[in-house]
Design an enzyme around this catalytic site. Structure first.
Site, PDB file in Angstrom:
ATOM      1  N   ASP A   1      -7.355  -8.291   4.729  1.00  0.00           N
ATOM      2  CA  ASP A   1      -6.677  -7.026   4.979  1.00  0.00           C
ATOM      3  C   ASP A   1      -6.555  -6.870   6.484  1.00  0.00           C
ATOM      4  O   ASP A   1      -7.493  -6.458   7.160  1.00  0.00           O
ATOM      5  CB  ASP A   1      -7.471  -5.873   4.368  1.00  0.00           C
TER       6      ASP A   1
ATOM      7  N   LYS B   1       0.346  -0.613   9.567  1.00  0.00           N
ATOM      8  CA  LYS B   1       0.155   0.024  10.863  1.00  0.00           C
ATOM      9  C   LYS B   1       1.072  -0.539  11.964  1.00  0.00           C
ATOM     10  O   LYS B   1       2.246  -0.205  11.968  1.00  0.00           O
ATOM     11  CB  LYS B   1      -1.328   0.013  11.213  1.00  0.00           C
TER      12      LYS B   1
ATOM     13  N   TYR C   1     -12.172  -0.525   3.966  1.00  0.00           N
ATOM     14  CA  TYR C   1     -11.149   0.327   3.353  1.00  0.00           C
ATOM     15  C   TYR C   1      -9.866  -0.470   3.174  1.00  0.00           C
ATOM     16  O   TYR C   1      -9.427  -1.142   4.110  1.00  0.00           O
ATOM     17  CB  TYR C   1     -10.884   1.551   4.238  1.00  0.00           C
TER      18      TYR C   1
HETATM   19  C1  LIG Z   1      -5.064   2.161   7.079  1.00  0.00           C
HETATM   20  C2  LIG Z   1      -5.593   1.041   6.275  1.00  0.00           C
HETATM   21  C3  LIG Z   1      -5.136   0.756   4.980  1.00  0.00           C
HETATM   22  C4  LIG Z   1      -4.251   1.697   4.220  1.00  0.00           C
HETATM   23  O1  LIG Z   1      -3.000   1.845   4.788  1.00  0.00           O
HETATM   24  P1  LIG Z   1      -2.161   3.166   4.451  1.00  0.00           P
HETATM   25  O2  LIG Z   1      -0.844   2.890   5.082  1.00  0.00           O
HETATM   26  O3  LIG Z   1      -2.910   4.300   5.039  1.00  0.00           O
HETATM   27  O4  LIG Z   1      -2.076   3.262   2.964  1.00  0.00           O
HETATM   28  C5  LIG Z   1      -5.547  -0.397   4.368  1.00  0.00           C
HETATM   29  N1  LIG Z   1      -6.401  -1.238   4.985  1.00  0.00           N
HETATM   30  C6  LIG Z   1      -6.878  -0.997   6.213  1.00  0.00           C
HETATM   31  C7  LIG Z   1      -7.798  -1.973   6.847  1.00  0.00           C
HETATM   32  C8  LIG Z   1      -6.511   0.162   6.884  1.00  0.00           C
HETATM   33  O5  LIG Z   1      -7.038   0.440   8.084  1.00  0.00           O
END
Ligand SMILES: *Cc1c(COP(=O)(O)O)cnc(C)c1O
Length: 430
Positions: free
Chosen positions: A242, A270, A147
């Site tokens: 990511d 995060k 994701y």
């Molecule tokens: C949470 C998440 C995102 C998206 O971040 P948001 O602040 O919710 O838009 C992207 N990549 C990873 C791996 C994530 O866990």
């Protein structure tokens, strides 16, 4: 055991459902896949979260990993409070941005420049636009089950099949966009090579969660990330890590440091914002300086670099840097949690596989080790839902989906692990 009283949460959820789609601001929060209604939160402290009916839970979600220091860490609360008193938004440069950028560059390898945004989704959009501009190519390779936020290009999940062209992962994503997203299985270098061979000189970037934490927790095989690095080099694509979850969670330098593999661009989020909306794209100057206003790749944000958010980020990263044993502690805690859960599952004769890395823990109700999305999909969803509800009744808040990881904070002690394992024993042997 008697069910906890959730009257006020039920009432609020009924009201919310009339006012917001599904009653929530983000879908997983609705508890649909675990067959329950969400509780409404009243507050949190350290490893605990309290709901509006006065129930307290040990919180293994920690705002989906944003809170490495636990809820309401005093240094973060203090920094945000003091920043708020000076004004909450200016739309001008501020000193705190310089401080946070300096901390990121100091802690994260291969980074000279940082562009702050407000969400991981934005970080993903920006990383892609930059990769496409820098390479002059359109396509991206992503992995089923990873994701990267909800932007159109990154939503494509496409079914199985090594060379499956991305089909829209969501209605509303155009076919044109989806066609530029090639989805391959995680932990399968042959599939990546095949995709790069099939679309020669067309792939701008390989985008990956270096440890996948959005299909449950799935760790990379030995050599997998190194393999992605070589393939990216061989085919002239950029490698985008990511690290929205892994950044500052696997260690101060994230997955690049942990696995010794260089990424061309890193997405952060995060933990970077310490519970406030901050994310970033970061990388070497020659790439990052292609962003406006130096370069012509446009990206902007009214609230980017927001002083409250920057203050929370600075306070969090400073606290992390000052705590010499933090990463050792959370890793030990994560390991002891999954050991405990697996032991209990053994006793109950329930098939479970589990893994832990850094401050991440994960388990599946499955016989075989899970290495990709197919494996995660094959795990027992009903069992997870049953387990989730039983644990919640016993004051343990697990992720309300089998496709999420458990997040250990600096405030989780062995005692919280023990209470969790005891509850798991009661649920699984009941
Ligand atoms: C949470 C998440 C995102 C998206 O971040 P948001 O602040 O919710 O838009 C992207 N990549 C990873 C791996 C994530 O866990």
């Amino acid at each position: 055991m008697a069910e906890l009283n959730h009257d006020r949460s039920r009432q609020l959820f009924d009201e919310a459902s009339e006012l917001m789609p599904g009653g929530v601001s983000s879908p997983v929060r609705a508890f649909i896949s675990v067959g329950d209604h969400p509780f409404f939160v009243a507050g949190g402290q350290g490893p605990f979260i309290t709901d509006v009916d006065g129930n307290e839970y040990i919180d293994w979600v920690q705002s989906w990993g944003a809170l490495l220091l636990g809820h309401a860490h005093p240094a973060v609360v203090d920094a945000v409070t003091r920043a708020a008193a000076r004004g909450t938004s200016f739309g001008t440069p501020a000193e705190l941005e310089v401080e946070l950028a300096r901390l990121v560059i100091e802690m994260v390898p291969n980074v000279d420049r940082v562009r702050f945004v407000s969400s991981g989704t934005e970080a993903g959009m920006t990383a892609l636009r930059l990769a496409r501009a820098a390479t002059g190519r359109d396509k991206i390779v992503k992995f089923a089950g990873c994701y990267h936020g909800h932007s159109d290009a990154l939503l494509a999940q496409a079914g199985s099949g090594v060379l499956t062209l991305g089909i829209p992962g969501s209605p509303g994503v155009t076919e044109g966009t989806a066609q530029d997203t090639i989805v391959v299985p995680y932990n399968d270098l042959v599939a990546v090579k095949a995709a790069l061979d099939a679309w020669p000189d067309q792939v701008a970037a390989i985008v990956v969660e270096p440890v996948a934490a959005n299909m449950g927790l799935v760790v990379p095989h030995d050599g997998y990330l190194e393999g992605l690095r070589s393939l990216a080099d061989e085919f002239g694509a950029l490698l985008v890590f990511d690290e929205v979850i892994t950044g500052f969670r696997l260690g101060p330098g994230g997955a690049q440091e942990r696995f010794g593999v260089r990424a061309d661009l890193v997405m952060l989020g995060k933990i970077l914002g310490g519970g406030l909306p901050v994310a970033a794209v970061a990388g070497p100057a020659e790439l990052m300086d292609q962003l406006a206003p130096v370069g012509s790749v446009y990206q902007a944000g009214t609230l980017s670099g927001n002083p409250l958010a920057m203050a929370a980020g600075v306070a969090s990263l400073r606290a992390i840097k000052e705590d010499a044993t933090l990463y050792h502690r959370i890793q030990e805690r994560a390991r002891s949690l999954v050991r405990g859960l697996v032991d209990v599952a053994d006793i109950a004769e329930v098939p479970m596989v589990a893994t832990a890395i850094g401050g991440l823990a994960g388990f599946f109700f499955a016989e075989d080790e899970v290495v990709d999305l197919d494996g995660a999909n094959a795990s027992d969803a009903d069992m997870y839902a049953h387990f989730f509800r039983g644990m919640l009744d016993r004051g343990i808040y697990l992720p309300p989906s089998r496709y999420e990881a458990l997040f250990v904070s600096a405030t989780h002690e062995e005692e919280h692990v023990e209470r969790t394992v005891k509850a798991a024993h009661d649920v699984l042997t009941a």
